[in-house]
Design a protein around this motif. Structure first.
Motif: not given
Length: 300
Positions: A157-168, A183-190, A194-200
């Motif tokens: 579900l975090s993908f859904h949040q990531a796609m919504m929140l750039p409006d805010w 890879d498709e989700q990363r491209a869609a978020m970019a 979405v400014a950054a993805i942190e995997e740590t």
């Protein structure tokens, strides 16, 4: 109006936004109503409520208190301040067991019992829930003033949040080992911004909304968003035999277009009966449940 030894036309279990809204419709239809309120609003952790027309930006507790005063003004409404611990179908209605009081009988039952949130196990998150950590951008996104927003991943579900929140605001997704974007989700978020993805892994939350990673890096944020799991705050729907549907965050009570559950005579509204959490939606949902219960008293 105190509880008397009588049969109520409707018992509304839950004294928050949906329950009060349902009770108001029934009270205005001059029906005898009992509101059972355990006093545990889901949004009790949030200071202010937003997005509810006419009450935008007001304290959440004040909105609930104003609702109680509206409903309490009707002399045909009674109150029980405590939990409903059990319910079962009986002759011409339902018998409800109350905490600290004698059982009561109602011809109709409205469940506005809400849900409880199971939050991600991140140090410092729970005490910031509703204050600087949120789940609904419509409720809290605007107040972040287009600042830095962090998403604490907990599932797909975090993908859904990531796609919504750039409006805010400017979004950073912290995957925290709970979500691996394709890879498709990363491209869609970019593309969405979405400014950054942190995997740590996330170690803890500090200050107002600073994300501290396991490697020591710190990301001060204007606010954080995450999804948890929801669970029924009351066992009544299950004990009555109501059917449930599975939502993205947890089960919710199945209802028809008039908010009747799969058990005739039992209606449900609010967060327990839909896969959404929002004061305005809860009030509307409760109104539908209250009018549905009332019309069933007239027409069956």
């Amino acid at each position: 109006m105190p509880i008397q030894n009588e049969t109520f036309d409707a018992i509304v279990v839950g004294g928050s936004y949906a329950g009060l809204s349902a009770a108001l419709q029934l009270a205005r239809a001059r029906r005898r109503v009992l509101v059972v309120d355990a006093g545990r609003r889901r949004n009790r952790f949030a200071r202010d409520s937003h997005g509810f027309l006419g009450r935008d930006g007001q304290p959440a507790a004040a909105i609930a208190e104003a609702g109680r005063k509206d409903v309490a003004a009707y002399p045909n409404v009674s109150w029980h301040l405590g939990a409903a611990v059990d319910a079962r179908a009986g002759d011409d209605g339902f018998l409800v067991e109350l905490e600290g009081a004698a059982p009561v009988h109602g011809r109709r039952l409205v469940l506005a019992t809400g849900v409880r949130d199971e939050l991600p196990a991140i140090e410092g998150l729970a005490e910031r829930w509703g204050r600087s950590v949120f789940h609904c951008p419509y409720c809290h996104g605007y107040e972040l003033q287009q600042g830095d927003i962090g998403i604490l991943a907990n599932s797909e579900l975090s993908f859904h949040q990531a796609m919504m929140l750039p409006d805010w605001g400017r979004v950073t997704l912290f995957t925290n080992g709970r979500f691996e974007p394709s890879d498709e989700q990363r491209a869609a978020m970019a593309q969405r911004g979405v400014a950054a993805i942190e995997e740590t892994l996330v170690a803890r939350i500090e200050d107002a909304a600073t994300v501290v990673l396991a490697d020591g890096r710190r990301f001060p944020m204007a606010g954080l968003f995450t999804y948890g799991r929801t669970h029924m705050a009351s066992p009544l729907a299950e004990r009555l035999g109501c059917a449930f549907d599975e939502g993205p965050m947890g089960r919710f009570i199945r209802t028809d277009e008039r908010k009747q559950t799969t058990v005739p005579g039992v209606y449900a509204g609010g967060d327990a009966a839909r896969a959404a959490g929002n004061v305005a939606i809860a009030v509307a949902d409760g109104a539908m449940a209250g009018t549905g219960a009332h019309q069933s008293l007239m027409f069956g």
